[in-house]
Design a protein around this motif. Structure first.
Motif, PDB file in Angstrom:
ATOM      1  N   VAL A 952      43.638  38.731  37.055  1.00 56.07           N
ATOM      2  CA  VAL A 952      43.095  37.369  37.028  1.00 56.07           C
ATOM      3  C   VAL A 952      43.430  36.642  38.320  1.00 56.07           C
ATOM      4  CG1 VAL A 952      43.315  35.110  35.918  1.00 56.07           C
ATOM      5  CG2 VAL A 952      43.041  37.163  34.522  1.00 56.07           C
ATOM      6  N   ALA A 953      44.675  36.803  38.763  1.00 59.56           N
ATOM      7  CA  ALA A 953      45.080  36.137  40.005  1.00 59.56           C
ATOM      8  C   ALA A 953      44.272  36.652  41.191  1.00 59.56           C
ATOM      9  CB  ALA A 953      46.581  36.364  40.243  1.00 59.56           C
ATOM     10  N   ARG A 954      44.070  37.967  41.250  1.00 59.21           N
ATOM     11  CA  ARG A 954      43.334  38.551  42.369  1.00 59.21           C
ATOM     12  C   ARG A 954      41.883  38.087  42.365  1.00 59.21           C
ATOM     13  NH1 ARG A 954      44.443  44.661  43.415  1.00 59.21           N
ATOM     14  NH2 ARG A 954      46.347  43.639  44.103  1.00 59.21           N
ATOM     15  N   LEU A 955      41.243  38.127  41.212  1.00 57.48           N
ATOM     16  CA  LEU A 955      39.831  37.726  41.128  1.00 57.48           C
ATOM     17  C   LEU A 955      39.658  36.245  41.419  1.00 57.48           C
ATOM     18  CD1 LEU A 955      38.841  39.780  37.952  1.00 57.48           C
ATOM     19  CD2 LEU A 955      37.979  40.161  40.271  1.00 57.48           C
ATOM     20  N   THR A 956      40.597  35.439  40.937  1.00 63.71           N
ATOM     21  CA  THR A 956      40.521  33.998  41.198  1.00 63.71           C
ATOM     22  C   THR A 956      40.626  33.722  42.685  1.00 63.71           C
ATOM     23  OG1 THR A 956      41.490  33.528  39.038  1.00 63.71           O
ATOM     24  CG2 THR A 956      41.542  31.759  40.674  1.00 63.71           C
ATOM     25  N   GLY A 957      41.537  34.435  43.332  1.00 62.16           N
ATOM     26  CA  GLY A 957      41.703  34.262  44.774  1.00 62.16           C
ATOM     27  C   GLY A 957      40.466  34.628  45.559  1.00 62.16           C
ATOM     28  N   LEU A 958      39.688  35.573  45.025  1.00 60.29           N
ATOM     29  CA  LEU A 958      38.456  35.993  45.688  1.00 60.29           C
ATOM     30  C   LEU A 958      37.256  35.126  45.313  1.00 60.29           C
ATOM     31  CD1 LEU A 958      38.875  39.858  45.269  1.00 60.29           C
ATOM     32  CD2 LEU A 958      38.897  38.607  47.447  1.00 60.29           C
ATOM     33  N   GLY A 959      37.474  34.199  44.381  1.00 65.64           N
ATOM     34  CA  GLY A 959      36.386  33.315  43.965  1.00 65.64           C
ATOM     35  C   GLY A 959      35.525  33.842  42.832  1.00 65.64           C
ATOM     36  N   HIS A 960      35.969  34.943  42.200  1.00 61.45           N
ATOM     37  CA  HIS A 960      35.174  35.525  41.099  1.00 61.45           C
ATOM     38  C   HIS A 960      35.701  35.007  39.752  1.00 61.45           C
ATOM     39  CE1 HIS A 960      33.390  38.071  44.085  1.00 61.45           C
ATOM     40  NE2 HIS A 960      34.518  38.725  44.340  1.00 61.45           N
ATOM     41  N   THR A 961      35.609  33.715  39.552  1.00 62.47           N
ATOM     42  CA  THR A 961      36.202  33.120  38.354  1.00 62.47           C
ATOM     43  C   THR A 961      35.498  33.549  37.066  1.00 62.47           C
ATOM     44  OG1 THR A 961      34.835  31.165  38.763  1.00 62.47           O
ATOM     45  CG2 THR A 961      37.108  31.108  39.582  1.00 62.47           C
ATOM     46  N   GLU A 962      34.165  33.773  37.127  1.00 62.46           N
ATOM     47  CA  GLU A 962      33.453  34.183  35.912  1.00 62.46           C
ATOM     48  C   GLU A 962      33.936  35.540  35.412  1.00 62.46           C
ATOM     49  OE1 GLU A 962      29.252  34.058  36.235  1.00 62.46           O
ATOM     50  OE2 GLU A 962      29.167  31.925  36.738  1.00 62.46           O
ATOM     51  N   ALA A 963      34.296  36.406  36.351  1.00 61.51           N
ATOM     52  CA  ALA A 963      34.744  37.746  35.968  1.00 61.51           C
ATOM     53  C   ALA A 963      36.107  37.723  35.286  1.00 61.51           C
ATOM     54  CB  ALA A 963      34.795  38.649  37.199  1.00 61.51           C
ATOM     55  N   THR A 964      36.829  36.610  35.404  1.00 62.19           N
ATOM     56  CA  THR A 964      38.174  36.546  34.803  1.00 62.19           C
ATOM     57  C   THR A 964      38.149  36.165  33.329  1.00 62.19           C
ATOM     58  OG1 THR A 964      38.507  34.205  35.345  1.00 62.19           O
ATOM     59  CG2 THR A 964      39.112  35.835  37.036  1.00 62.19           C
ATOM     60  N   GLU A 965      37.028  35.625  32.844  1.00 64.47           N
ATOM     61  CA  GLU A 965      37.003  35.093  31.473  1.00 64.47           C
ATOM     62  C   GLU A 965      37.340  36.131  30.411  1.00 64.47           C
ATOM     63  OE1 GLU A 965      33.304  33.081  30.928  1.00 64.47           O
ATOM     64  OE2 GLU A 965      33.668  31.638  32.550  1.00 64.47           O
ATOM     65  N   PRO A 966      36.736  37.345  30.440  1.00 61.79           N
ATOM     66  CA  PRO A 966      37.124  38.337  29.424  1.00 61.79           C
ATOM     67  C   PRO A 966      38.596  38.738  29.528  1.00 61.79           C
ATOM     68  CG  PRO A 966      35.110  38.995  30.554  1.00 61.79           C
ATOM     69  CD  PRO A 966      35.676  37.861  31.321  1.00 61.79           C
ATOM     70  N   LEU A 967      39.146  38.702  30.728  1.00 63.43           N
ATOM     71  CA  LEU A 967      40.536  39.101  30.927  1.00 63.43           C
ATOM     72  C   LEU A 967      41.493  38.059  30.360  1.00 63.43           C
ATOM     73  CD1 LEU A 967      40.341  40.518  34.583  1.00 63.43           C
ATOM     74  CD2 LEU A 967      39.783  41.621  32.414  1.00 63.43           C
ATOM     75  N   THR A 968      41.210  36.792  30.619  1.00 65.50           N
ATOM     76  CA  THR A 968      42.076  35.723  30.080  1.00 65.50           C
ATOM     77  C   THR A 968      41.993  35.679  28.553  1.00 65.50           C
ATOM     78  OG1 THR A 968      40.283  34.132  30.449  1.00 65.50           O
ATOM     79  CG2 THR A 968      41.946  34.329  32.171  1.00 65.50           C
ATOM     80  N   SER A 969      40.790  35.967  28.008  1.00 66.30           N
ATOM     81  CA  SER A 969      40.641  35.988  26.549  1.00 66.30           C
ATOM     82  C   SER A 969      41.481  37.098  25.933  1.00 66.30           C
ATOM     83  CB  SER A 969      39.165  36.172  26.197  1.00 66.30           C
ATOM     84  OG  SER A 969      38.995  36.286  24.802  1.00 66.30           O
ATOM     85  N   LEU A 970      41.459  38.288  26.537  1.00 60.86           N
ATOM     86  CA  LEU A 970      42.247  39.410  26.021  1.00 60.86           C
ATOM     87  C   LEU A 970      43.732  39.130  26.170  1.00 60.86           C
ATOM     88  CD1 LEU A 970      42.541  42.268  24.905  1.00 60.86           C
ATOM     89  CD2 LEU A 970      42.186  43.150  27.224  1.00 60.86           C
ATOM     90  N   ALA A 971      44.123  38.542  27.299  1.00 62.98           N
ATOM     91  CA  ALA A 971      45.540  38.230  27.506  1.00 62.98           C
ATOM     92  C   ALA A 971      46.034  37.238  26.456  1.00 62.98           C
ATOM     93  CB  ALA A 971      45.743  37.674  28.913  1.00 62.98           C
ATOM     94  N   ALA A 972      45.214  36.235  26.139  1.00 60.20           N
ATOM     95  CA  ALA A 972      45.603  35.262  25.114  1.00 60.20           C
ATOM     96  C   ALA A 972      45.775  35.936  23.762  1.00 60.20           C
ATOM     97  CB  ALA A 972      44.559  34.154  25.029  1.00 60.20           C
ATOM     98  N   ARG A 973      44.893  36.863  23.455  1.00 60.66           N
ATOM     99  CA  ARG A 973      45.003  37.593  22.177  1.00 60.66           C
ATOM    100  C   ARG A 973      46.288  38.417  22.131  1.00 60.66           C
ATOM    101  NH1 ARG A 973      40.812  42.255  19.960  1.00 60.66           N
ATOM    102  NH2 ARG A 973      42.048  42.837  18.112  1.00 60.66           N
ATOM    103  N   LEU A 974      46.634  39.092  23.229  1.00 55.03           N
ATOM    104  CA  LEU A 974      47.851  39.903  23.250  1.00 55.03           C
ATOM    105  C   LEU A 974      49.090  39.031  23.098  1.00 55.03           C
ATOM    106  CD1 LEU A 974      46.972  42.468  26.081  1.00 55.03           C
ATOM    107  CD2 LEU A 974      47.155  42.908  23.638  1.00 55.03           C
ATOM    108  N   ARG A 975      49.066  37.857  23.719  1.00 53.65           N
ATOM    109  CA  ARG A 975      50.231  36.960  23.603  1.00 53.65           C
ATOM    110  C   ARG A 975      50.355  36.429  22.181  1.00 53.65           C
ATOM    111  NH1 ARG A 975      48.727  35.805  29.099  1.00 53.65           N
ATOM    112  NH2 ARG A 975      50.522  36.305  30.452  1.00 53.65           N
ATOM    113  N   ASP A 976      49.197  36.145  21.552  1.00 53.80           N
ATOM    114  CA  ASP A 976      49.250  35.673  20.165  1.00 53.80           C
ATOM    115  C   ASP A 976      49.848  36.737  19.260  1.00 53.80           C
ATOM    116  OD1 ASP A 976      48.166  33.276  20.855  1.00 53.80           O
ATOM    117  OD2 ASP A 976      46.109  33.793  20.270  1.00 53.80           O
ATOM    118  N   GLU A 977      49.457  37.996  19.471  1.00 53.38           N
ATOM    119  CA  GLU A 977      49.939  39.075  18.613  1.00 53.38           C
ATOM    120  C   GLU A 977      51.418  39.374  18.864  1.00 53.38           C
ATOM    121  OE1 GLU A 977      47.424  42.478  18.715  1.00 53.38           O
ATOM    122  OE2 GLU A 977      45.663  41.370  17.996  1.00 53.38           O
ATOM    123  N   LYS A 978      51.906  39.088  20.079  1.00 56.58           N
ATOM    124  CA  LYS A 978      53.341  39.271  20.348  1.00 56.58           C
ATOM    125  C   LYS A 978      54.159  38.268  19.542  1.00 56.58           C
ATOM    126  CE  LYS A 978      55.164  39.900  24.340  1.00 56.58           C
ATOM    127  NZ  LYS A 978      55.517  39.722  25.780  1.00 56.58           N
TER     128      LYS A 978
END
Length: 978
Positions: A952-978
């Motif tokens: 997410v950090a790498r893609l954001t730095g490159l300006g590809h913010t739309e590509a980060t949405e599925p990644l942030t969603s999955l990360a949130a799910r993993l944190r919830d399950e932890k």
């Protein structure tokens, strides 16, 4: 059925296979045979299932008389051996009480008392079985509505009850409620009720097609014309040629008749001709025939009662004669229903439909909009499309002949109308040639007509025919003592003969040689013909210049440029000296074209600018559309699309004053479509493409027309206008020469392939697969084009895989691989095999892993071949795509460690993301899948989150913010399950 089942297992397999067949005679006959086979086993359960299949075939095959008979056997079986009926069989049995009620209502010979008796039987059976009565009250309401009684109480008793397991499906009940509101005159409430079905949220075997057919008119009445158009296209496709939906087809015909689409209505009637003879349901016949009559009456009212119409088999029908026949049959059916029901409801409903006034003057339903004038009997070869400007043809025969010749010398488009009239007169049995020295002998007139016919054949690239006709005309001119005209005809023959495609050798070189020889022969012909008039000599010079221009076009050789300019100068000087006005502008047009062919587009535009100014000031006016069109093409070459569009639009506007083939209006529309595409206006381009195709079709240039239709269909599919694409191709593919197999088979295959892709895009997987399977079988015989077969077979394999038919998919993929070995298609084959692997693993899990890996192994060999051949994929590399698919397939099969290893390999092949958006999204998807495998399935959330956060950090730095949405969603799910 090739062989009868020998065991009950074979019987159930045959029943399953028959269930996949479309409803119709094949399925029904097979179901009848399977009942006979089931009886031989002497076991009640197989017989029960066979009878259920047969009743379904009769019900949806529009044979209501037979459905109750089969159900009676089922009911007897249930009464005699109730223990045979498990929960599933019992549910199907009680469900089909409603089918019998529907069938009996559709038969006017069944007394009303018998209908009520059956309802009582249904109620008693439901009560005895402890079942909810909502389905019974639904049938009671439908009977009241059918008979024409007051439905208020019946509606409340049904609609006010909660649904049960045996209630009609949600979509069907929604339709019944909407029809109740529609009958009460409340269009708005009906449409609100229909909304879930029309939006595709609720559906079944007959829905939403049934609801759509009824909703079209309230939509029009409430201002929803665009929605009605879209629903017509989708809804009609779902019910066409289906005997059990004849009523729905009738309402679509009525919709065409009342929206200014009478020509489309006749086309759809022809497509559904089978319904006149295959619908065994009187109610279905009644609804269908009433819709047919609405259409036919409208066409007759517009003055086209003599047009041919598709009707009952065994005779030829016109609109007027079929209307009489249909009216008699529909009136009889209405009378029979009303006599049975004791009301006048059917007669009144029929009268209301017949008396309905058009709701719109014109609604463009399809991309191929035609008028009744364009769908009559095939026009004679000499017929030309009418121009906006009226052409006066002399009544006097001598005056007509002289007028035709005078206009022909000027190159005036009105000559076409005169020649067309003369063709008709001279070929009549009672023709008498005028005894007039000014007209000359009949043999000369016959030569004139042959020369005219030859010219039109040449315009359609029918060069061999044109050459033969010109030679025949030349001989007749010799007999008539007109050597100058004979020379012109022979010049035309030389030009046409040079256009005949060579059978072998280098095509450009061969054609250039043929044109050089034709030019030499023309020069000799010119020199050896005495007594040429200025008009004739100018025409010969024009032929000489034209043939050299065509040679330059074929060869693109610098040595061929100067001879063209030399001939053009000869023509221009001679025409100017003798004031042959049409050839003066013709010479200037050839000069501009030669500059363009020489790569001097700015000079060509300068030349043609001057010509256009002179044409606007002095004429000939009919030269202006073509000349503007040519300047538009030059400006497209100079990448000035806006100026090109302006020229071409003006050319199209001016062309409307002249016959279409005289100014090549079809070409103008095609070029205007190209300009629109350059300007980013694809929807506008689509309109011009279809108009260009229709103009070509009308003038007999059918191959050009179908090629343009193919381009239009592909464009509409690219634009997401799926139903437009399908409707266009459905219309084109029923053209007589296409249906008769007279058109080039590869062109027809391309049209069908685009249609299959459109059906797939429209989620009609079954129809798309059937079309592709047929195409794959046909293309297997294309020994000269194995590459196309490889691609078609590959697409077929994928659709079969989507349908879960993996054995047939594997067979199709094998055909694709065999063809690929002869003509490599690396990327399509790799895509096919990877997709098959994914589908098999996704649908079958661990059980499908071995087959999936076998497909990936084949894809690996193709990647190796491509690498050896130096082939570079258009998208991601084949090796990268293969590694990713290994990761996905192993994940579907539950082999998560192997999946993770494959995905790590994918990262190595992909490399780090950069500024390219597509590469970044591909990389992000690989991160998401890896994170899911690692964090969710292998239960390692910590490393998965580290990976996701870094990505997410790498893609954001490159300006590809739309590509980060599925990644942030999955990360949130993993944190919830932890």
């Amino acid at each position: 059925m090739p062989t009868a089942p020998q065991t009950t297992d074979e019987l159930f397999q045959a029943l399953s296979e028959n269930d996949r067949r479309p409803y119709g005679r094949t399925r029904t006959v097979t179901a009848e045979e399977l009942v006979d086979a089931a009886e031989q086993f002497g076991e009640p359960e197989p017989l029960a299932y066979a009878l259920l299949e047969l009743q379904e075939a009769y019900t949806y095959g529009a044979e209501p008389r037979k459905s109750p008979v089969v159900f009676a056997r089922l009911l007897n079986l249930f009464d005699e051996q109730p223990d045979v009926f498990d929960e599933r069989l019992r549910h199907m049995l009680f469900w089909r009480f409603k089918w019998v009620a529907n069938a009996l209502r559709a038969l006017p010979e069944v007394p009303l008392a018998s209908l009520r008796q059956w309802q009582t039987e249904m109620r008693d059976r439901y009560v005895k079985a402890g079942l909810d009565l909502q389905p019974y009250y639904g049938q009671a309401y439908q009977l009241a509505a059918h008979v024409g009684e007051d439905t208020s109480l019946a509606y409340e008793l049904w609609a006010g009850r909660s649904r049960s397991r045996l209630s009609d499906c949600e979509a069907c009940e929604i339709c019944e409620r909407a029809l109740h509101h529609l009958a009460a005159g409340d269009d708005e409430r009906a449409l609100r009720t229909w909304e879930p079905v029309l939006a595709g949220k609720d559906s079944c075997q007959e829905e939403p097609a049934r609801s759509i057919s009824y909703a079209l008119f309230p939509l029009l009445r409430t201002g929803g014309a665009d929605a009605a158009r879209e629903l017509h296209l989708a809804g009609y496709r779902a019910c066409r040629r289906n005997p059990s939906m004849a009523g729905e087809v009738g309402r679509h015909l009525e919709f065409c008749a009342l929206t200014g689409n009478e020509a489309r209505g006749l086309e759809l009637l022809s497509e559904n001709r089978n319904l006149f003879d295959e619908v065994d349901s009187p109610q279905g016949q009644f609804d269908f025939l009433t819709g047919v009559e609405v259409l036919l009456r409208r066409v007759e009212l517009l003055g086209h009662g003599e047009l041919p119409a598709a009707g009952y088999a065994g005779r030829t029908w016109t609109v007027a004669s079929l209307c009489v026949e249909v009216r008699g049959r529909a009136d009889d059916l209405a009378g029979r229903f009303d006599a049975r029901n004791g009301t006048t409801a059917h007669t009144e409903r029929r009268r209301a439909r017949l008396d309905r006034a058009p709701l719109l003057d014109a609604l463009e339903l399809t991309l191929r909009t035609r008028s009744l004038d364009e769908v009559g009997p095939a026009a004679a070869p000499v017929a030309v499309p009418a121009a906006r400007r009226t052409v006066t043809v002399p009544e006097s025969l001598p005056e007509l002949i002289l007028r035709a010749r005078a206009l022909d010398e000027q190159g005036h488009p009105d000559a076409q109308a005169c020649w067309a009239r003369l063709h008709t007169l001279v070929t009549a049995r009672d023709y008498t040639h005028p005894d007039d020295p000014a007209v000359g002998p009949l043999v000369r007139l016959r030569a004139d007509l042959l020369a005219d016919e030859a010219g039109r054949a040449g315009e359609k690239d029918e060069f061999a025919d044109a050459a033969a006709l010109y030679e025949e005309a030349a001989g007749l001119y010799d007999d008539a003592g007109t050597p100058g005209r004979a020379a012109l005809a022979r010049g035309g023959a030389l030009l046409a003969a040079a256009g005949i495609p060579a059978e072998d050798g280098d095509e450009a070189e061969t054609k250039a040689a043929a044109l050089s020889a034709a030019h030499a022969s023309m020069v000799r012909l010119h020199e050896e013909t005495p007594g040429l008039t200025p008009y004739q000599e100018a025409r010969l010079l024009r032929l000489r210049a034209t043939v050299l221009g065509l040679r330059l076009q074929a060869s693109r050789s610098e040595e061929h440029i100067a001879p063209v300019f030399a001939e053009v100068d000869l023509l221009h000087d001679f025409a100017t000296r003798h004031d042959v006005v049409p050839q003066i502008s013709g010479a200037r047009l050839l000069r501009a074209s030669t500059h363009a062919l020489s790569g001097e587009l700015p000079t060509a535009v300068t030349e043609i600018d001057s010509l256009i100014d002179d044409l606007k000031a002095h004429g000939p006016a009919w030269h202006l559309p073509r000349t503007l069109g040519l300047r538009g093409r030059f400006r497209l070459g100079l990448q000035d699309a806006q100026a090109a569009h302006a020229d071409l639009a003006e050319a199209v506007r001016l062309a409307a004053d002249w016959p279409a083939d005289a100014v090549d209006t079809a070409r103008l529309h095609g070029d205007l479509a190209e300009a629109c595409m350059h300007l980013g206006r694809p929807d506008e381009a689509l309109r011009y493409l279809t108009r260009s195709a229709e103009l070509d079709l009308r003038r007999g240039s059918r191959t050009d027309a179908f090629c343009t239709y193919s381009n239009a269909a592909q464009l509409s599919l690219d634009l997401g206008r799926v139903e437009d694409c399908i409707a266009l191709l459905d219309s084109v593919l029923v053209e007589p020469d296409v249906a008769a197999g007279e058109l080039d088979d590869r062109l027809v295959a391309q049209l069908r392939l685009t249609r299959a892709r459109a059906l797939n895009a429209g989620d009609d997987l079954k129809a798309a697969t059937a079309e592709l399977v047929a195409l794959a079988a046909e293309s297997a015989g294309w020994d000269d084009d194995p590459g196309s077969h490889a691609m078609i077979a590959a697409e077929t394999a994928v659709l079969l895989g989507r349908s879960g038919e993996f054995d047939r998919a594997r067979e199709a993929a094998g055909q694709a691989l065999a063809a690929h070995a002869k003509a490599p298609r690396y990327e399509p084959l790799s895509n096919c095999l990877r997709e098959l692997a994914r589908l098999q693993a996704q649908q079958q899990g661990p059980d499908g892993l071995a087959e999936a890996l076998a497909h990936l192994a084949d894809a690996g060999r193709i990647a190796d071949e491509a690498r050896t051949a130096g082939y570079e994929a258009h998208g991601r590399s084949l090796d990268t795509a293969l590694a990713y698919e290994h990761g996905r397939v192993h994940a579907y099969a539950g082999e998560y460690e192997d999946s993770l290893a494959a995905l790590e390999k994918t990262f190595a092949l992909l490399g780090e993301p950069g500024p390219d958006q597509d590469h970044a999204e591909e990389w992000a998807e690989c991160v998401r899948l890896t994170g899911a495998v690692e964090g969710l399935y292998l239960k390692r959330p910590a490393p998965a989150l580290t990976r996701l956060d870094a990505a997410v950090a790498r893609l954001t730095g490159l300006g590809h913010t739309e590509a980060t949405e599925p990644l942030t969603s999955l990360a949130a799910r993993l944190r919830d399950e932890k």
